[in-house]
Write a protein that holds these residues in place. Structure first.
Motif, short mmCIF file in Angstrom:
data_model
loop_
_atom_site.label_atom_id
_atom_site.label_comp_id
_atom_site.label_asym_id
_atom_site.label_seq_id
_atom_site.Cartn_x
_atom_site.Cartn_y
_atom_site.Cartn_z
N PRO A 1 61.18 23.42 65.32
CA PRO A 1 61.69 24.62 65.94
C PRO A 1 63.13 24.47 66.42
O PRO A 1 63.89 25.42 66.38
CB PRO A 1 60.74 24.85 67.12
N SER A 2 63.53 23.28 66.89
CA SER A 2 64.90 23.12 67.34
C SER A 2 65.87 23.35 66.19
O SER A 2 66.94 23.93 66.38
CB SER A 2 65.11 21.74 67.95
N LYS B 1 66.04 27.03 65.74
CA LYS B 1 66.88 27.64 66.77
C LYS B 1 68.35 27.45 66.43
O LYS B 1 69.14 28.38 66.56
CB LYS B 1 66.59 27.02 68.14
N PRO C 1 59.80 34.70 67.71
CA PRO C 1 58.97 33.51 67.90
C PRO C 1 57.48 33.75 67.64
O PRO C 1 56.68 32.84 67.77
CB PRO C 1 59.21 33.13 69.36
N ARG D 1 51.83 23.07 69.32
CA ARG D 1 52.92 23.35 70.25
C ARG D 1 53.61 22.03 70.58
O ARG D 1 52.97 21.09 70.99
CB ARG D 1 52.39 24.01 71.50
N ASP D 2 54.91 22.00 70.33
CA ASP D 2 55.69 20.80 70.61
C ASP D 2 55.70 20.50 72.10
O ASP D 2 55.61 21.42 72.93
CB ASP D 2 57.14 20.98 70.15
N ASP E 1 58.06 24.56 72.48
CA ASP E 1 58.17 25.50 71.37
C ASP E 1 56.78 25.94 70.94
O ASP E 1 55.84 25.15 70.92
CB ASP E 1 58.90 24.87 70.18
#
Length: 179
Positions: free
Chosen positions: A8-9, A12, A42, A61-62, A66
């Protein structure tokens, strides 16, 4: 596309970059009579990746919070890109999850196994989809189906404490012509 498990990073960062590019293009685009933009949502569902949910799987879920899903849309003029990605975890085995998604992908067309050591790594489907840019790490499975302009990708890897982590990704890029 290199897929060693999307993060996810990274999505982003891509979203921020796309937003900056779209912002820079907005003035000239409006003057030229075309539009440009980006949206990042999201919340995404398995229906958006055109695959069924794996029975009993949970959204991954991280630890950084995230939510394990993103629907990214970027467009400018006649070009567009959409990436929908979801992360899940299951207590079933890696072969069970892989077989489930191999069968699910088959309804979208020929399934390419881009896993390291697979005899299909050098293959290309009739639509031009191939594994040339994919380099999954050892122990990870990477499957894909569709076309270069509309592909669905599944990445499966061992997770913590005997679980299996898997990513479901849909990439749509109308007008893309493979090299």
């Amino acid at each position: 596309m290199t897929m060693q498990g999307w993060r996810p990073s990274a999505c982003k960062a891509l979203g921020v970059t796309a937003g900056l590019v779209a912002g820079c293009l907005a003035g000239p685009a409006a003057q030229a009579g075309w539009s440009a933009g980006v949206t990042v949502d999201p919340e995404a569902t398995v229906a958006q990746v055109d695959l069924p949910a794996y029975p009993g799987a949970q959204r991954y879920r991280d630890p950084d919070g995230d939510g394990g899903a993103v629907d990214l849309k970027l467009w400018g003029g006649a070009l567009s890109l959409r990436v929908v990605a979801l992360k899940y975890t299951s207590r079933d085995s890696l072969p069970q999850v892989t077989d489930f998604y191999r069968q699910a992908l088959a309804r979208l067309g020929p399934v390419l196994d881009c896993t390291a050591g697979s005899p299909q790594r050098g293959s290309r489907t009739a639509s031009g989809l191939n594994c040339q840019e994919d380099h999954p790490a050892p122990g990870r499975v990477l499957l894909k189906a569709g076309s270069p302009a509309q592909q669905t990708v599944v990445g499966v890897e061992p997770g913590p404490a005997g679980t299996v982590r898997f990513d479901l990704v849909r990439i749509e890029s109308p007008g893309f012509t493979p090299p």
